[in-house]
Design a protein around this motif. Structure first.
Motif, PDB file in Angstrom:
ATOM      1  N   SER A  57       0.857  -1.189   0.000  1.00 38.49           N
ATOM      2  CA  SER A  57       0.000   0.000   0.000  1.00 38.49           C
ATOM      3  C   SER A  57       0.895   1.241   0.000  1.00 38.49           C
ATOM      4  O   SER A  57       2.122   1.137   0.147  1.00 38.49           O
ATOM      5  N   THR A  59       0.780   3.412   2.391  1.00 39.59           N
ATOM      6  CA  THR A  59       1.218   3.494   3.790  1.00 39.59           C
ATOM      7  C   THR A  59       2.463   2.633   3.997  1.00 39.59           C
ATOM      8  O   THR A  59       3.447   3.058   4.619  1.00 39.59           O
ATOM      9  N   PHE A  84      -3.021  13.284   4.652  1.00 40.73           N
ATOM     10  CA  PHE A  84      -3.644  12.094   5.198  1.00 40.73           C
ATOM     11  C   PHE A  84      -2.785  11.583   6.355  1.00 40.73           C
ATOM     12  O   PHE A  84      -1.563  11.727   6.340  1.00 40.73           O
ATOM     13  N   GLN A 158      -0.712  10.905  -4.054  1.00 41.32           N
ATOM     14  CA  GLN A 158      -1.742  11.544  -4.876  1.00 41.32           C
ATOM     15  C   GLN A 158      -1.188  12.080  -6.194  1.00 41.32           C
ATOM     16  O   GLN A 158      -1.931  12.694  -6.961  1.00 41.32           O
ATOM     17  N   PHE A 181      -4.204   2.828  -4.239  1.00 41.82           N
ATOM     18  CA  PHE A 181      -5.573   2.804  -3.698  1.00 41.82           C
ATOM     19  C   PHE A 181      -6.516   3.126  -4.866  1.00 41.82           C
ATOM     20  O   PHE A 181      -6.188   3.961  -5.706  1.00 41.82           O
ATOM     21  N   LYS A 184      -6.897   6.704  -6.334  1.00 44.93           N
ATOM     22  CA  LYS A 184      -5.715   7.530  -6.639  1.00 44.93           C
ATOM     23  C   LYS A 184      -5.560   7.627  -8.162  1.00 44.93           C
ATOM     24  O   LYS A 184      -6.182   6.850  -8.898  1.00 44.93           O
ATOM     25  N   GLY A 192      -2.375  -1.267  -2.830  1.00 46.16           N
ATOM     26  CA  GLY A 192      -1.094  -1.429  -3.508  1.00 46.16           C
ATOM     27  C   GLY A 192      -0.314  -0.140  -3.413  1.00 46.16           C
ATOM     28  O   GLY A 192      -0.876   0.917  -3.098  1.00 46.16           O
TER      29      GLY A 192
END
Ligand SMILES: *Cc1c(COP(=O)(O)O)cnc(C)c1O
Length: 364
Positions: A57, A59, A84, A158, A181, A184, A192
């Motif tokens: 991801s 993250t 975020f 993003q 995501f 995105k 991913g």
């Protein structure tokens, strides 16, 4: 109308996506199958970065990047509070301390001119976020980082597809982290992400950390995580890549059209786009007053909107204690005023006209 129209995208790419998924089901290599390396090669070429490491991801990309630079408990990382949570979350998870620097009020990106004053002996890295798809002033940030021996980790979740002075986002700093995501700019059908770097040693570290610190199977040379991206998700991104350049162009066209249409409206302030960069337009965000009532008017006409983000991180319970920052006025004001309008490559001009007409009514 959808905020991000993933169904229309699937309809346009159904043959390619179905075929790509079927191929994975047929070969059965669900973990680290051939699509993983294929995607990494294609994304490296796209960004111009030497290495691409796909991960579970966006993250996870941030976490693995911070582990790869060796972030230790007590280390400070300079970042923006207007992002975020994942950005600061991964710093805190590793025992680090996010040091928040305020944003430029017109772009909502970290204000590079405020960074140097926040550097201390404990600073290890600077983490700019390319918010809404537009990069921060990466040259200025890299100069400061170089002067102080710091790593720069771009949170490019993003901004995949954006450019800064002709160079691609994700290839502008020590490490670039993006997310796939679904909503995105380049999304898969689950979670991913990917890390990009030109540094061979960091690339090797990221590859090892992604698979529990293994250099070869069952040789654990460091502590890592289970952070791989599924073969199936890589297959989806490969199929979507075929149309991605068109999608980015289409998003730019739609954002220019939004700009022209909204310029005529009193009560809407547009986000600034710097001359030396091109946004990936992950979001089309504007500034408004009386946001809640405007959202209600649009919602009544089935026009979805979003607020990214309603509160800067230094005002969130989980981060208020670790940050102890003040004077983040621009971030606080932006959080009160930002409003995201529907945006995706498949948004039609007539839908866009409906959004603008509804906004006109809401503002009257
Ligand atoms: C989406 C996002 C992330 C997290 O990406 P995931 O793939 O959802 O983990 C991190 N930072 C920013 C700025 C994001 O927009």
């Amino acid at each position: 109308m959808e905020f991000v129209n993933l169904k229309a995208q699937y309809r346009a790419l159904k043959v390619q996506i179905d075929e790509r998924i079927q191929r994975v089901l047929d070969h059965g290599q669900y973990i680290m199958g051939p699509e993983v390396a294929e995607l990494e090669e294609k994304l490296a070429v796209f960004t111009g970065a030497k290495h691409c490491i796909t991960v579970a991801s966006g993250t996870e990309a941030l976490l693995i990047s911070l582990m790869a630079i060796g972030l230790k408990p007590g280390d400070e990382v300079i970042t923006t509070p207007f992002t975020f949570a994942a950005t600061a979350e991964m710093i805190v998870l590793l025992g680090g301390k996010p040091v928040f620097v305020d944003i430029e009020p017109d772009t909502c990106n970290i204000d590079a001119s405020l960074i140097e004053a926040k550097i201390t002996d404990r600073t290890r890295a600077i983490m700019p976020v390319s918010l809404y798809g537009q990069c921060a002033d990466m040259d200025a940030i890299n100069v400061i980082a170089k002067r102080h021996g710091l790593a720069v980790v771009e949170d490019a979740a993003q901004s995949f597809g954006a450019t800064y002075k002709g160079k691609k986002s994700c290839n502008l700093s020590t490490l670039g982290c993006t997310s796939f995501f679904p909503s995105k700019p380049l999304g898969c059908y689950g979670d991913g992400g990917a890390i990009f770097t030109n540094d061979d040693a960091l690339a090797q570290a990221c590859r090892e950390i992604r698979v529990h610190g293994q250099s070869v199977r069952y040789t654990h040379v460091r502590v890592g995580v289970g952070g791989r991206m599924d073969t199936l998700q890589c297959a989806v991104v490969l199929a979507k890549l075929e149309r991605f350049e068109w999608e980015i162009k289409q998003r730019r066209r739609l954002s220019e059209r939004y700009r022209e249409l909204l310029n005529a409206l009193v009560g809407v302030q547009l986000l600034a786009l710097r001359k030396d960069r091109d946004s990936a337009w992950a979001q089309y965000t504007v500034f408004v007053e009386r946001r809640t009532s405007i959202q209600a008017v649009l919602q009544a006409q089935h026009i979805p909107t979003a607020v990214h983000y309603p509160k800067p991180l230094h005002q969130q319970p989980a981060y208020a204690a670790v940050s102890r920052d003040c004077g983040l006025v621009a971030s606080e004001q932006a959080a009160e005023r930002v409003l995201g309008l529907p945006m995706s490559a498949d948004l039609s001009y007539s839908q866009q006209d409906r959004v603008v007409a509804a906004l006109r009514v809401a503002l009257a």
